[in-house]
Structures are given as structure tokens and as C-alpha cells.
Write a protein that holds these residues in place. Structure first.
Motif, mmCIF file in Angstrom:
data_model
loop_
_atom_site.group_PDB
_atom_site.id
_atom_site.type_symbol
_atom_site.label_atom_id
_atom_site.label_comp_id
_atom_site.label_asym_id
_atom_site.label_seq_id
_atom_site.Cartn_x
_atom_site.Cartn_y
_atom_site.Cartn_z
ATOM 1 N N LEU A 45 0.860 -1.178 0.000
ATOM 2 C CA LEU A 45 0.000 0.000 0.000
ATOM 3 C C LEU A 45 0.895 1.226 0.000
ATOM 4 N N PHE A 46 0.680 2.122 -0.975
ATOM 5 C CA PHE A 46 1.460 3.362 -0.926
ATOM 6 C C PHE A 46 0.538 4.561 -0.849
ATOM 7 N N ALA A 47 0.944 5.524 -0.017
ATOM 8 C CA ALA A 47 0.246 6.796 0.055
ATOM 9 C C ALA A 47 0.561 7.590 -1.210
ATOM 10 N N PRO A 48 -0.160 8.671 -1.489
ATOM 11 C CA PRO A 48 -0.028 9.345 -2.783
ATOM 12 C C PRO A 48 1.386 9.816 -3.115
ATOM 13 N N PHE A 49 1.772 9.559 -4.364
ATOM 14 C CA PHE A 49 3.024 10.057 -4.920
ATOM 15 C C PHE A 49 2.753 11.330 -5.715
ATOM 16 N N ASN A 50 3.799 12.092 -5.949
ATOM 17 C CA ASN A 50 3.730 13.232 -6.848
ATOM 18 C C ASN A 50 4.545 12.893 -8.088
ATOM 19 N N LYS A 51 3.884 12.788 -9.244
ATOM 20 C CA LYS A 51 4.561 12.333 -10.462
ATOM 21 C C LYS A 51 5.665 13.283 -10.901
ATOM 22 N N ALA A 52 5.451 14.584 -10.715
ATOM 23 C CA ALA A 52 6.487 15.538 -11.112
ATOM 24 C C ALA A 52 7.747 15.331 -10.275
ATOM 25 N N ALA A 53 7.567 15.123 -8.978
ATOM 26 C CA ALA A 53 8.718 14.889 -8.100
ATOM 27 C C ALA A 53 9.420 13.590 -8.458
ATOM 28 N N MET A 54 8.638 12.543 -8.715
ATOM 29 C CA MET A 54 9.233 11.256 -9.069
ATOM 30 C C MET A 54 9.963 11.327 -10.402
ATOM 31 N N THR A 55 9.398 12.060 -11.352
ATOM 32 C CA THR A 55 10.051 12.217 -12.648
ATOM 33 C C THR A 55 11.395 12.926 -12.486
ATOM 34 N N SER A 56 11.421 13.959 -11.657
ATOM 35 C CA SER A 56 12.674 14.683 -11.429
ATOM 36 C C SER A 56 13.716 13.813 -10.737
ATOM 37 N N ALA A 57 13.248 12.768 -10.025
ATOM 38 C CA ALA A 57 14.150 11.876 -9.298
ATOM 39 C C ALA A 57 14.538 10.637 -10.101
ATOM 40 N N GLY A 58 14.048 10.550 -11.354
ATOM 41 C CA GLY A 58 14.463 9.438 -12.206
ATOM 42 C C GLY A 58 13.415 8.378 -12.447
#
Length: 335
Positions: free
Chosen positions: A118-131
Motif C-alpha cells: 500500500l502506498f500513500a499518494p506520490f507526486n509524479k512531477a517529483a518522481m520524474t525529477s528523481a528518475g
């Protein structure tokens, strides 16, 4: 059957994820439903407890103890410094901790140490910037797991699931990407996921692409040439698949409880309906992956992050669905 073991990750720390998990852990019956492993930096879990003004006890263990641990435990990670957590901001650090905690939870699932994630909400922009380097976290997870079979985001509201034939593409490209094979994959994904959740004979409705389901070809032939033959193949197998139903009425059938899943042709055809029906209860399932993964369907809610305003409803729905799926996953694995 023994309780399933669920790994929980905090999501993007700039958003409401840590607060949501603190609220979830304090909901009645949650700790009785599953053994839970919190995966992430201890200060993120304390952050969530402080934001929610609720207690969260961290029983920190190492990975070797997970298989024998019951109740609530914590696997420590060191992925982000406390001073790098910026509430309500998109940051590389937030994306990095999201990916690293998710990776560890997937590792535990692949090793058979947990039965679901189970994962709490991610932020796609942040994840994209992190690879992230993928269309979304679902594609990322499939790549990380080395899974090459069909998989797609499934949206769930209470007892209703939706899948779609096309997803993140422009409306002008939808019709060209509708095929019998695509319809079959979406129907099978809904059917198999419902079975994993305990529904023995799922009732699946297929939405039409065109207004009035094409009106006998007047508004397009996709229903005649693609959808009807695809649906008939399932009916010939004695599967409870019907349609194509006009998309402006198919969700009325769903609201009346006449179907368990709706297969839509494009992203917003289903998303608008299901979010209007219950935005704060919506769940997203990573359909088709070899391990059960679920998350609340809403985002990181930067506008209310850190304000003790997060609604735990969708997170609790995601947890309850994941528990059911994880039980069946464990049974299948041990069969």
C-alpha cells in the motif's frame, strides 16, 4: 488463514501521505486485519503522527525479522534528511524517497516477505525529477519487477472496478487504438482482478465508444466491427460480459449494483464518472502485476498538506481491498 502481511510506504512527504497513514493506523480494525510493516524513514512516520495529532508506535526491526513479526512493525530507511522535507513543494528529494521506499516494498514482496503493498499518494512531477523514467508509477513498478505481461491502472469505488482500453493518449488518437485485442486485455484484467478480490463470477459491462453506442453505424462502426465481436467471444466462454452499452448510461447500471466492473474506451470516460460517484472513497489498483498493490486514487493534496485536514476514507478503502487481494495472493502462492 493467517493474516496477510502488508508493506506500507509514506508516499511523497511534501503531501498528505504521512498524515493519511497515521490516520489509517488509528482506524478501528486496521491492526487486526493485517500484520503491517511501515517502510520508510522514522522521521516521516513521526511527521505524519504529528500532523494528524495521533499516536504511531514504531517497533523497528530489521529485514530478517519480517517473516516472523506480527502486529505493527517498522523497517527503517534513510532516504531523506528531515530538513529536506518541504511541505507543499515538488522536490527532487521528495521524489527520491518515494522511489526508494517503493523499491524496498517491492523487494519485500518479491522475496515473499509481504503479501501486498500500500502506498500513500506520490507526486509524479517529483518522481520524474528523481528518475522515474516511465509514464507513471505503474509502468515503473512493472519494469522494476521485470514483469512483461499486460498491466494497467484499475480504478475502484466501493464494489465497482473500472478498466480502460486506452489510457494516457490524446482523444484524437483513441479510435485508432481501439482493437479487439485491447478490449480483451481490459476485460480479462477486470475479470482476473475481481477474482483475486474474491468475486467468483464477475459481471462486466463494456462501454461503447460512440454516442448512442454508434446507433447501428450512424455515428461510427467501432461497436459493430470491434466491440460486439470481442464481447461475443467472452460470452461464448460463458463469461458474464455484456455491451457495448452507451457510455452515458452504463454507469447508471453500475450505480444500481447491476455490474461489478465497467470497461471503458478511454481515460476520462470512466474517471469522470467514478470520481463524481465518490472521489473521497476511490482506490487505484496496479492491475495485472504479480503482487497486489493499491493506493488511494486522489493525489498528494499540497493545498492541505500539514494542516490536519486529510480525509482517510480512500486510504482505508485501499487498505481493505488490498487485504482481501493479499489473502488470495498468499493462498495462491502457498497452493
Amino acid at each position: 488463514m493467517s493474516k496477510p502481511r502488508i508493506a506500507i510506504v509514506p508516499g511523497d512527504p511534501s503531501g498528505i501521505g504521512p498524515e493519511l497513514i497515521a490516520r489509517l493506523l488509528n482506524e478501528e480494525g486496521v491492526l487486526e486485519a493485517a500484520d503491517i510493516v511501515l517502510v520508510g524513514d522514522s522521521h516521516l512516520w513521526r511527521q505524519g503522527a504529528d500532523q494528524a495529532e495521533l499516536p504511531v508506535t514504531l517497533n523497528t526491526i530489521d529485514e530478517r525479522q519480517i517473516a516472523t513479526q506480527s502486529g505493527l512493525s517498522h523497517l527503517e530507511m534513510e532516504t531523506i534528511a528531515p530538513e529536506d522535507v518541504k511541505i507543499s513543494e515538488v522536490t527532487v528529494a521528495g521524489g527520491t524517497t518515494s522511489l526508494r521506499c517503493l523499491d524496498k516494498a517491492l523487494d519485500l514482496a518479491q522475496a515473499g516477505l509481504v503479501d501486498g503493498v500500500l502506498f500513500a499518494p506520490f507526486n509524479k512531477a517529483a518522481m520524474t525529477s528523481a528518475g522515474l523514467n516511465a509514464e507513471d508509477e505503474h509502468k515503473y513498478m512493472a519494469r522494476y519487477l521485470g514483469f512483461e505481461g499486460h498491466h494497467s491502472e484499475i480504478n475502484v469505488l466501493d464494489a465497482l472496478m473500472t478498466t480502460r482500453v486506452t489510457s494516457h493518449i490524446g482523444i484524437k488518437d483513441v479510435a485508432a487504438n481501439i482493437s479487439q485485442e485491447g478490449v480483451a486485455k481490459a476485460v480479462n484484467l477486470a475479470h482476473d482482478t475481481l477474482r483475486r478480490a474474491g468475486q467468483e463470477r464477475p459481471r462486466i459491462a463494456v462501454a461503447a465508444l460512440n454516442p448512442h453506442a454508434g446507433d447501428n453505424g450512424k455515428f461510427g462502426r467501432e461497436e459493430i466491427d470491434i466491440l460486439e465481436p470481442a464481447i461475443k467471444k467472452f460470452q461464448d466462454k460463458q463469461m458474464n460480459v455484456t455491451g457495448p452499452w452507451p457510455s452515458d448510461t452504463v454507469f447508471l447500471k453500475a450505480m444500481r449494483g447491476e455490474v461489478d466492473a465497467v470497461v471503458t474506451m478511454y481515460h476520462d470516460q470512466g474517471q469522470i464518472a467514478i470520481k463524481l460517484m465518490g472521489f473521497e472513497r476511490g482506490v487505484t489498483v496496479a492491475g495485472g502485476l504479480p503482487i497486489p498493490v493499491a493506493t488511494p486514487a486522489h493525489g498528494t493534496a499540497f493545498d492541505i498538506a500539514g494542516q490536519n485536514k486529510a480525509n482517510v476514507g480512500a486510504t482505508q478503502q485501499a487498505f481493505e481491498l488490498l487485504v482481501r487481494m493479499a489473502k488470495n495472493h498468499r493462498a495462491d502462492r502457498n497452493a
